[in-house]
Design an enzyme around this catalytic site. Structure first.
Site, PDB file in Angstrom:
ATOM      1  N   ASN A 207      44.861  33.875  51.152  1.00 24.37           N
ATOM      2  CA  ASN A 207      43.875  33.383  52.119  1.00 24.37           C
ATOM      3  C   ASN A 207      43.699  31.871  51.936  1.00 24.37           C
ATOM      4  OD1 ASN A 207      41.699  32.876  50.121  1.00 24.37           O
ATOM      5  ND2 ASN A 207      41.899  35.077  49.829  1.00 24.37           N
ATOM      6  N   ASP A 275      41.298  41.420  49.454  1.00 21.57           N
ATOM      7  CA  ASP A 275      40.771  42.785  49.405  1.00 21.57           C
ATOM      8  C   ASP A 275      41.883  43.806  49.184  1.00 21.57           C
ATOM      9  OD1 ASP A 275      38.026  42.267  49.734  1.00 21.57           O
ATOM     10  OD2 ASP A 275      38.374  41.791  51.844  1.00 21.57           O
ATOM     11  N   LYS A 285      64.096  40.368  46.846  1.00 19.26           N
ATOM     12  CA  LYS A 285      63.667  39.852  48.148  1.00 19.26           C
ATOM     13  C   LYS A 285      64.021  40.857  49.254  1.00 19.26           C
ATOM     14  CE  LYS A 285      64.283  36.023  51.277  1.00 19.26           C
ATOM     15  NZ  LYS A 285      65.275  35.097  51.769  1.00 19.26           N
ATOM     16  N   PRO A 302      40.876  45.869  42.981  1.00 20.61           N
ATOM     17  CA  PRO A 302      39.606  46.118  42.283  1.00 20.61           C
ATOM     18  C   PRO A 302      38.570  45.102  42.726  1.00 20.61           C
ATOM     19  CG  PRO A 302      41.183  45.040  40.823  1.00 20.61           C
ATOM     20  CD  PRO A 302      41.926  45.389  42.084  1.00 20.61           C
ATOM     21  N   ASP A 303      37.323  45.507  42.778  1.00 20.15           N
ATOM     22  CA  ASP A 303      36.259  44.559  43.132  1.00 20.15           C
ATOM     23  C   ASP A 303      35.710  43.972  41.837  1.00 20.15           C
ATOM     24  OD1 ASP A 303      33.731  43.364  43.795  1.00 20.15           O
ATOM     25  OD2 ASP A 303      33.944  44.338  45.742  1.00 20.15           O
ATOM     26  N   ILE A 304      35.981  42.709  41.613  1.00 22.39           N
ATOM     27  CA  ILE A 304      35.631  42.063  40.341  1.00 22.39           C
ATOM     28  C   ILE A 304      34.120  41.928  40.216  1.00 22.39           C
ATOM     29  CG2 ILE A 304      35.908  39.946  38.983  1.00 22.39           C
ATOM     30  CD1 ILE A 304      38.695  39.733  40.508  1.00 22.39           C
ATOM     31  N   PHE A 322      29.223  35.678  46.028  1.00 22.02           N
ATOM     32  CA  PHE A 322      29.207  34.890  47.253  1.00 22.02           C
ATOM     33  C   PHE A 322      29.493  35.837  48.410  1.00 22.02           C
ATOM     34  CE2 PHE A 322      29.179  30.173  47.110  1.00 22.02           C
ATOM     35  CZ  PHE A 322      28.717  30.050  45.813  1.00 22.02           C
ATOM     36  N   LYS A 336      25.349  43.529  50.713  1.00 21.98           N
ATOM     37  CA  LYS A 336      26.347  43.299  49.658  1.00 21.98           C
ATOM     38  C   LYS A 336      25.713  43.370  48.267  1.00 21.98           C
ATOM     39  CE  LYS A 336      29.879  41.232  51.801  1.00 21.98           C
ATOM     40  NZ  LYS A 336      30.562  40.100  52.421  1.00 21.98           N
ATOM     41  N   LYS A 340      27.256  46.028  45.742  1.00 23.73           N
ATOM     42  CA  LYS A 340      28.013  45.582  44.558  1.00 23.73           C
ATOM     43  C   LYS A 340      27.191  45.590  43.279  1.00 23.73           C
ATOM     44  CE  LYS A 340      31.279  43.030  47.287  1.00 23.73           C
ATOM     45  NZ  LYS A 340      32.546  42.334  47.129  1.00 23.73           N
TER      46      LYS A 340
HETATM   47  N1  CTP Z   1      34.787  39.909  45.356  1.00 21.70           N
HETATM   48  C1  CTP Z   1      35.366  40.300  44.149  1.00 21.70           C
HETATM   49  N2  CTP Z   1      36.446  41.125  44.161  1.00 21.70           N
HETATM   50  C2  CTP Z   1      36.949  41.590  45.316  1.00 21.70           C
HETATM   51  C3  CTP Z   1      36.374  41.185  46.549  1.00 21.70           C
HETATM   52  C4  CTP Z   1      35.297  40.353  46.532  1.00 21.70           C
HETATM   53  O1  CTP Z   1      34.899  39.882  43.101  1.00 21.70           O
HETATM   54  N3  CTP Z   1      38.000  42.388  45.281  1.00 21.70           N
HETATM   55  C5  CTP Z   1      33.599  39.048  45.315  1.00 21.70           C
HETATM   56  C6  CTP Z   1      33.782  37.656  45.851  1.00 21.70           C
HETATM   57  O2  CTP Z   1      34.140  36.770  44.817  1.00 21.70           O
HETATM   58  C7  CTP Z   1      32.391  37.357  46.390  1.00 21.70           C
HETATM   59  C8  CTP Z   1      31.872  38.694  46.849  1.00 21.70           C
HETATM   60  O3  CTP Z   1      32.663  39.660  46.149  1.00 21.70           O
HETATM   61  O4  CTP Z   1      31.520  36.946  45.358  1.00 21.70           O
HETATM   62  C9  CTP Z   1      31.913  38.943  48.330  1.00 21.70           C
HETATM   63  O5  CTP Z   1      33.156  38.825  48.860  1.00 21.70           O
HETATM   64  P1  CTP Z   1      33.412  38.964  50.462  1.00 21.70           P
HETATM   65  O6  CTP Z   1      34.862  38.750  50.680  1.00 21.70           O
HETATM   66  O7  CTP Z   1      32.454  38.161  51.230  1.00 21.70           O
HETATM   67  O8  CTP Z   1      32.991  40.416  50.719  1.00 21.70           O
HETATM   68  P2  CTP Z   1      33.798  41.726  50.691  1.00 21.70           P
HETATM   69  O9  CTP Z   1      33.346  42.501  49.521  1.00 21.70           O
HETATM   70  O10 CTP Z   1      35.257  41.464  50.796  1.00 21.70           O
HETATM   71  O11 CTP Z   1      33.257  42.426  52.005  1.00 21.70           O
HETATM   72  P3  CTP Z   1      33.669  42.175  53.545  1.00 21.70           P
HETATM   73  O12 CTP Z   1      35.084  41.641  53.535  1.00 21.70           O
HETATM   74  O13 CTP Z   1      33.528  43.514  54.084  1.00 21.70           O
HETATM   75  O14 CTP Z   1      32.684  41.196  54.085  1.00 21.70           O
END
Ligand code: CTP
Length: 401
Positions: A207, A275, A285, A302-304, A322, A336, A340
């Site tokens: 991104n 995500d 390749k 994984p969601d950190i 954030f 959120k 989270k």
């Molecule tokens: N984050 C994280 N790990 C992930 C995704 C997100 O730690 N796999 C953290 C980001 O660093 C940020 C927060 O989660 O602090 C929110 O990220 P954001 O992209 O806005 O939200 P999402 O959880 O991806 O939700 P959505 O895309 O549905 O808005």
């Protein structure tokens, strides 16, 4: 600040003359510099000029019995609050990265238990050589702090990275590391930048995150005296002074690096973590072939932030996320926090030019209230967040106007 002492190792490079100005700037800031001048360094500046400015003996030779009797090499670093290497040549970096100890400077660097700050200076090709890249990464992993090098014209007629940071910037980095700020003794973790998720050896999903906001927060926390680990995806930014940067690529690596940095008092997740990642990474390749475009199956990363927020012994006292939103900013951000399990969310509207830009307009949302901050620089947003963290962790935040 009460008087502090640094041990300044002056390496051999054309930029060594700038170390004289550095000694002067430090004296003005009530920091005494005692100098070690390497044999190569003495080709560029004389012990006499260094000693005249530092007002102290200049140490040059590991095997000088008189000097060793007066002040041994172990004692030299013990008596300092910080060891600074400026200019840090490719040779000094290589020695320190590999634990070599064959002269006074390298022996002192191996023997010290103090923080070390290096200000590299060398020709751009030497800086970009894979050996120096390796040494740089290893020194960072060992906890060595860096300031510079800068980009610009070089004495050798070339252009690029390798110029010694300006003496003012080195002084500021030194003051940040010596800081007795209100977050002294507190540990902080900041994630920043994008993650990149490999499709095959040459392609990836990612991104547009620049890392600027996360880096500014890491710098602001360090300035207040916190011990900061910055876990960063790929960016073009230099690690802020006084911050330990751990470079990663994927979300999985970012999570592992974060877990390794625990325990911390505060974790701030600023990274734009992808995500999803390709469910399978091809080891070779992917060829175009004759058929239609390949489908890429995705798996969730994984969601950190959620992982760090989980209740448990290692949960940081304060976990901040954030939220990048384009609509219903506050409502989405509150959802959120609930989803989270973090304590605060810094919500920003990314429908404009925030991503990659230098400014940000945010809402700080706590479980029991919200504050809207006016649009301002990312550096200022970072300072406000650092001040709010300080207040929450019980440090004495200086009033921000
Ligand atoms: N984050 C994280 N790990 C992930 C995704 C997100 O730690 N796999 C953290 C980001 O660093 C940020 C927060 O989660 O602090 C929110 O990220 P954001 O992209 O806005 O939200 P999402 O959880 O991806 O939700 P959505 O895309 O549905 O808005």
């Amino acid at each position: 600040m009460s008087e502090k002492r640094v041990l300044l190792v002056i390496g051999g490079g054309i930029a060594a003359y700038k170390s004289l100005e550095l000694i002067r700037l430090l004296a003005k800031a009530n920091v005494r510099a005692r100098a070690i001048l390497t044999t190569a360094g003495a080709q560029f500046v004389t012990p006499l000029s260094v000693g005249a400015l530092s007002g102290d003996k200049v140490y040059q030779d590991l095997f000088d019995l008189t000097a060793e009797a007066e002040m041994g090499h172990i004692e030299l670093s013990r008596s300092a609050d910080l060891v600074v290497v400026a200019p840090a040549t490719a040779d000094l970096m290589a020695k320190a990265a590999n634990g070599l100890a064959n002269d006074l400077a390298s022996t002192t660097l191996l023997a010290t238990d103090k923080k070390v700050l290096m200000a590299p200076a060398m020709n751009v090709r030497m800086w970009e050589h894979s050996a120096t890249r390796r040494n740089f990464a290893r020194l960072q992993a060992d906890g060595v702090h860096f300031v510079g090098p800068d980009q610009g014209d070089m004495a050798c007629g070339e252009y690029g990275y390798g110029r010694l940071a300006e003496p003012e910037a080195i002084r500021d980095a030194i003051l940040a590391l010596l800081s007795d700020g209100p977050l002294k003794g507190k540990r902080a973790l900041v994630t920043a930048g994008p993650t990149i998720e490999a499709i095959d050896p040459v392609r990836f999903l990612s991104n547009r995150s620049s890392g600027k906001q996360g880096y500014a927060i890491a710098a602001a926390l360090a300035e207040l005296g916190a011990e900061v680990t910055l876990v960063s995806g790929p960016t073009n930014l230099a690690a802020p002074a006084g911050v330990k940067r751990v470079s990663v690529e994927s979300a999985d690596q970012m999570l592992r690096a974060c877990e390794k940095s625990l325990p911390v008092d505060v974790a701030i997740c600023v990274a734009a973590v992808a995500d999803w990642r390709p469910a399978l990474t091809a080891s070779e390749k992917i060829k175009k072939g004759k058929n239609s475009a390949p489908a890429i199956a995705l798996a969730e990363n994984p969601d950190i932030l959620a992982t760090l927020s989980k209740p448990g012994k290692k949960r940081p006292k304060l976990v901040i996320g954030f939220a990048a939103e384009t609509n219903d900013v506050e409502a989405n951000a509150r959802a959120k926090i609930a989803k989270k399990g973090c304590d605060w969310i810094v919500a920003n509207d990314v429908s404009g030019d925030v991503m990659g830009g230098d400014e940000n307009e945010v809402l700080l949302i706590r479980r029991d209230g919200a504050e809207a901050w006016p649009r301002t620089s990312k550096a200022e947003v970072a300072k406000r967040i650092a001040a709010a963290v300080t207040k929450e962790l019980g440090g004495k935040a200086r009033e921000r106007k």
